[in-house]
Design a protein around this motif. Structure first.
Motif: not given
Length: 339
Positions: A320-325
């Protein structure tokens, strides 16, 4: 590609917050090379994951040179020894940044690199005590309660070191020189209490355990025991959530913020919650009542929300955290490598 792909970190083996910071950097794509004593046993797998581990004897001259060579090719290092240890080994910042002017030198200690306590031993509970946080954790009339070692070691320590490393690495990318990141668990713990200091400045803070709205004084922000010995966590601060809470309890909810009514309401709510089991209450309340089950590790790993999000993976928390790209890497066991 993950966010930190192309970054190389040398981690000098330690326990607790240093490895946690190394884990975070490795989770997000940094190549983390961990130096351990030859044949050393690894710590908990979750915090040793996604590393390359090399066995180097730092008590031997050739071992020091091997470590120094690794640091010449690194973007950053992490070490968690007491102040002065790395200098005595010949691996202090003057030497390693001298070898590699772009090096970010991360230092993780309890008390910091200077100050009257810098050479003193300590653990999470000691750092919380000095930072002013421990006084407010617990129940009135009892000694303060140690919140495991989540706050100073990992929140104020490892998390702040990871943030400091990424910040300094970004500065180097923008043209700044290498530098030392002095991450002290006392400093980081104090920083985590920033909102409390804001309340204090506004005259809204009381010293001691369970003395404030978010520490157990309010009937709508605390835990309650249920008939089966398990517990629910109630966080119904906003009026609409409080209305849903009292409706579910069959109570009247006027004057929510009248603190003079709180002790009696806590007793009343406690008696009501004690009449049913934990899971019965969770099924009974609408989602907007902010009532949650207090789960064990195993229960948390099996909870539908955590399963849907993949919050846990391989018997441990997922990155974590999460990244979209630029998503994080899937955690993998550490790999030993010969020097």
């Amino acid at each position: 590609m993950p966010t930190l792909a192309g970054i190389r970190i040398v981690e000098f083996g330690g326990i607790g917050p240093g490895p946690f910071a190394g884990m975070m950097l490795a989770d997000h794509g940094a190549e983390v090379i961990r130096i351990e004593r030859p044949g050393a046993a690894l710590g908990p797998h979750a915090m040793a994951r996604s590393r390359t581990i090399v066995g180097i004897d730092l008590k031997a001259a050739d071992g020091i040179e091997q470590a120094r060579a690794l640091c010449r090719d690194a973007d950053g290092i992490i070490e968690g020894f007491r102040p002065g240890v790395m200098e005595r080994l010949g691996l202090g910042p003057e030497v390693l940044i001298g070898d590699n002017p772009r090096l970010v030198y991360g230092r993780m200690t309890g008390w910091g690199q200077d100050g009257p306590l810098s050479d003193a031993p300590g653990h999470d509970i000691n750092y919380l005590a000095i930072a002013g946080l421990l006084d407010g954790i617990g129940v009135p009339g009892e000694p303060p309660v140690a919140p495991v070692n989540y706050v100073a070691d990992f929140g104020g320590g490892g998390m702040l070191l990871a943030f400091g490393m990424v910040s300094a690495l970004l500065a180097v990318k923008m043209g700044a020189p290498g530098q030392v990141v002095d991450a002290a668990m006392t400093d980081g713990s104090a920083l985590l209490a920033s909102m409390g200091w804001g309340f204090k400045a506004a005259g809204m803070w009381r010293d001691g355990p369970a003395a404030n709205l978010l520490s157990g004084a309010a009937p709508f922000y605390r835990c309650y025991a249920c008939a089966d010995g398990r517990h629910v966590a109630v966080g119904a601060i906003e009026p609409q959530f409080y209305a849903a809470l009292v409706a579910g309890l069959g109570e009247e909810g006027a004057s929510q913020m009248d603190a003079s009514l709180w002790p009696a309401r806590i007793e009343r709510f406690a008696a009501i919650f004690a009449a049913r089991g934990r899971d019965e209450w969770i099924a009974h309340f609408a989602p907007d009542a902010c009532v949650s089950p207090v789960l064990t590790f195993d229960e948390a790993a099996a909870h539908p929300h955590n399963l849907a999000r993949g919050t846990f993976a391989g018997g441990a928390p997922a990155p974590a955290p999460r990244f979209s790209a630029t998503p994080a890497l899937a955690p993998v066991p550490p790999i030993w490598r010969e020097t």
